[in-house]
Design a protein around this motif. Structure first.
Motif, PDB file in Angstrom:
ATOM      1  N   ARG A 278       0.850  -1.189   0.000  1.00  0.00           N
ATOM      2  CA  ARG A 278       0.000   0.000   0.000  1.00  0.00           C
ATOM      3  C   ARG A 278       0.885   1.239   0.000  1.00  0.00           C
ATOM      4  N   TYR A 301      -2.675  -6.163  -1.100  1.00  0.00           N
ATOM      5  CA  TYR A 301      -3.384  -5.134  -1.872  1.00  0.00           C
ATOM      6  C   TYR A 301      -3.715  -5.600  -3.284  1.00  0.00           C
ATOM      7  N   ARG A 381      -7.559   5.810 -10.524  1.00  0.00           N
ATOM      8  CA  ARG A 381      -7.192   5.056  -9.327  1.00  0.00           C
ATOM      9  C   ARG A 381      -7.304   5.941  -8.088  1.00  0.00           C
ATOM     10  N   THR A 385     -10.216   5.555  -5.139  1.00  0.00           N
ATOM     11  CA  THR A 385      -9.752   5.347  -3.765  1.00  0.00           C
ATOM     12  C   THR A 385     -10.354   6.390  -2.830  1.00  0.00           C
ATOM     13  N   ARG A 386     -10.417   7.635  -3.283  1.00  0.00           N
ATOM     14  CA  ARG A 386     -11.008   8.694  -2.451  1.00  0.00           C
ATOM     15  C   ARG A 386     -12.502   8.460  -2.227  1.00  0.00           C
ATOM     16  N   ARG A 389     -12.935   5.545   0.171  1.00  0.00           N
ATOM     17  CA  ARG A 389     -12.558   5.966   1.532  1.00  0.00           C
ATOM     18  C   ARG A 389     -13.677   6.766   2.182  1.00  0.00           C
ATOM     19  N   GLU A 418      -2.006   7.031  -5.425  1.00  0.00           N
ATOM     20  CA  GLU A 418      -3.298   6.911  -4.756  1.00  0.00           C
ATOM     21  C   GLU A 418      -3.179   6.538  -3.285  1.00  0.00           C
ATOM     22  N   GLU A 421      -4.150   8.285   0.123  1.00  0.00           N
ATOM     23  CA  GLU A 421      -5.413   7.985   0.793  1.00  0.00           C
ATOM     24  C   GLU A 421      -5.298   6.668   1.556  1.00  0.00           C
ATOM     25  N   THR A 423      -6.301   2.954   2.754  1.00  0.00           N
ATOM     26  CA  THR A 423      -6.997   1.851   2.082  1.00  0.00           C
ATOM     27  C   THR A 423      -7.353   0.722   3.051  1.00  0.00           C
ATOM     28  N   VAL A 493      -9.804  -1.634   0.969  1.00  0.00           N
ATOM     29  CA  VAL A 493      -9.837  -1.363  -0.462  1.00  0.00           C
ATOM     30  C   VAL A 493      -8.635  -2.053  -1.081  1.00  0.00           C
ATOM     31  N   ILE A 498     -10.750  -1.563  -7.548  1.00  0.00           N
ATOM     32  CA  ILE A 498     -10.506  -0.467  -8.483  1.00  0.00           C
ATOM     33  C   ILE A 498     -10.641  -0.966  -9.924  1.00  0.00           C
TER      34      ILE A 498
END
Length: 546
Positions: A278, A301, A381, A385-386, A389, A418, A421, A423, A493, A498
């Motif tokens: 990550r 991940y 991506r 991710t945002r 989250r 990414e 952020e 995960t 995540v 994704i």
């Protein structure tokens, strides 16, 4: 659901006599069922339960699209796409083995995946070497061996995040066997010294045990004190830092690492535990440019099958190994010739030639997942991710049964991509008497992964929720205030979420992200249902307050 895996040919179809002795020795394993191969060449953690046909992580050997998987901090079922890739790779190795022999063909394939991994991570081909391992735990032993060669002595291992790393680290950090059987099938005695690798270790937990469940504020000071103690009197240290932990934490700080570099430039070898993967590719390169080693996996991940480890070596480490190719005799139980790059010819000559087909196939699958992920535009991506989250944090906050725990504050930079952020989203589960104990959390985790629709008195809507198998990150046991034993579960995540969300059409991509959040909402609903149902009362009996 049938996977698109090429039908396995027989030995005769390849022009081979299956009763010929050399064929039986060299090719027998290649003709085993693909599921058997994918679960081979690891340690007992990969073994499938004879009834459930799942390993201790809740995953089977083949694809399981019916499972909603938010467990990428632990392990993921293999995707149908990656499963087909593994099947095709096995067929290709068979054909190569007929032409040049299994040993040579396997070595070629390992060099190929070594090059593909470096290309996917954007690492310079001639400046970074890749050493493969059956798992991240095995790779830690390889890192210890390299550190001994670089430092010229037996270092003290300092483990940052000892409470949030793999369970085997408590043994590998001291150069000791972490199980009763190695991935090579060698019987060993757990916690006994590995010949040539035994050393001392200092464990530095990340959890603040003085108050609320969150990261300790004094970790940098603790790291500096540990390094000073380990290097006193001419000693040296292998400093294992965390990026990131099981809870998504990173430590120590950049300032602390810079201070270590200034004060002990030739006494400390840093190895980064990046097994969660990550972190951005730029950050991995930065670590290697500093001379750090980096531990990675293709699982976690990226969602490849569990037990695909690797150690990334900076150029300085490779130069040392070229000059000093001595290998600790105990390491022979954990690594073989093809794990190491051909550039380290002298070192390889001291290792056994042993084809770990399971390890190789798991990496083939993992690289397929990585390639699919990095084919997606970087902007999407980060956007996905945002969005995930924000949605996950809202769901945890709004649920009366869940409680978020503290997050470490980390400086971010452009190279984080990414991963600027979070995960991993850890949370406590609250029963009637407070937070569930570690044992209760484990039972809840298992119940979430099963069809629980047979519980009496459920409405049709509740039965639909209870029936859905859901994988979350395994419980992480923490000692809270007054040493109460609690554990957190984790919604994660992962790369596959994704990949599944991506579409060049913005409206479709938005709907895909919303569908994922709807599924996570149903996972939360299943947790609440299990806690509230009388048949699940044992989950909340004798719970601890928090």
């Amino acid at each position: 659901m049938t996977s698109a895996v090429p039908k396995l040919q027989t030995a005769e179809a390849f022009g081979l006599d299956p009763f010929r002795e050399d064929v039986a020795r060299g090719m027998r394993d290649l003709f085993r069922p693909l599921d058997d191969l994918l679960t081979s060449g690891g340690d007992p953690r990969l073994a499938l339960d004879p009834v459930s046909r799942r390993n201790q992580y809740g995953c089977g050997a083949g694809p399981a699209p019916e499972i909603w998987n938010f467990a990428s901090s632990t392990a993921s079922p293999i995707s149908e796409r990656a499963y087909a890739r593994a099947g095709g790779a096995r067929e290709a190795l068979m054909r190569s083995a007929i032409e040049i022999g299994l040993e040579a063909a396997y070595d070629v394939r390992m060099e190929e995946i070594r090059a593909r991994l470096k290309a996917l991570l954007r690492l310079p081909a001639r400046e970074v070497d890749v050493v493969f391992a059956p798992s991240g735990t095995d790779a830690q032993l390889q890192a210890l061996s390299v550190a001994r060669a670089r430092l010229g002595s037996s270092p003290t291992t300092i483990v940052v995040g000892s409470d949030q790393t793999g369970s085997g680290t408590a043994f590998t950090a001291r150069g000791r066997h972490f199980g009763a059987v190695t991935a090579a099938g060698r019987a060993v005695r757990k916690d006994m010294p590995i010949a040539g690798l035994a050393c001392d270790a200092i464990a530095l937990p990340l959890l603040d045990r003085a108050g609320a469940l969150g990261p300790r504020a004094d970790i940098d000071i603790a790291v500096l004190e540990a390094v000073a103690a380990a290097t006193a009197g001419g000693g040296s240290a292998l400093l294992q830092i965390m990026d990131s932990s099981k809870l998504g934490w990173r430590a120590p700080s950049e300032a602390c690492l810079a201070e270590i570099g200034r004060r002990w430039p030739h006494k400390v070898q840093v190895v980064v535990d990046a097994c969660q993967m990550r972190l951005g590719r730029g950050r991995i390169k930065t670590y290697l440019d500093r001379g750090y080693m980096v531990l990675i996996t293709g699982s976690k991940y990226f969602g490849g099958p569990a037990f695909s480890g690797a150690l990334l070596l900076p150029a300085a480490a490779s130069r040392v190994l070229a000059r000093n190719p001595k290998v600790a005799s105990g390491l022979l139980d954990y690594t073989s010739r093809s794990d190491w790059p051909r550039s380290l010819k002298a070192l390889r000559s001291r290792l056994e030639s042993r084809s770990n087909l399971g390890q190789w196939l798991r990496w083939e699958a993992a690289l397929d997942e990585m390639a699919a992920y990095y084919d997606i535009p970087a902007a999407f991506r980060l956007h996905a991710t945002r969005e995930l989250r924000s949605g996950i944090e809202d769901l945890i906050m709004l649920s009366p049964a869940l409680g978020a725990i503290g997050r470490s504050v980390q400086a971010t930079m452009a190279e984080d991509e990414e991963f600027s952020e979070p995960t991993i989203f850890p949370f406590l589960v609250k029963g009637k008497g407070g937070a569930l104990s570690a044992d209760q959390s484990r039972r809840l985790h298992r119940a979430l992964a099963r069809d629980m629709s047979a519980m009496p008195g459920l409405s049709a809507a509740d039965r639909e929720i209870a029936a859905r198998p859901c994988l979350l990150g395994q419980p992480v046991e923490l000692a809270g205030p007054a040493e109460q034993s609690v554990a957190v579960l984790r919604l994660c995540v992962g790369a596959r979420l994704i990949v599944e969300a991506w579409s060049p059409d913005p409206a479709t991509a938005r709907r895909n992200i919303e569908r994922t959040l709807d599924r996570i909402a149903e996972v939360v609903a299943k947790i609440e249902l299990l806690l509230a149902h009388p048949a699940s009362a044992k989950l909340v009996e004798s719970s601890h307050g928090a």
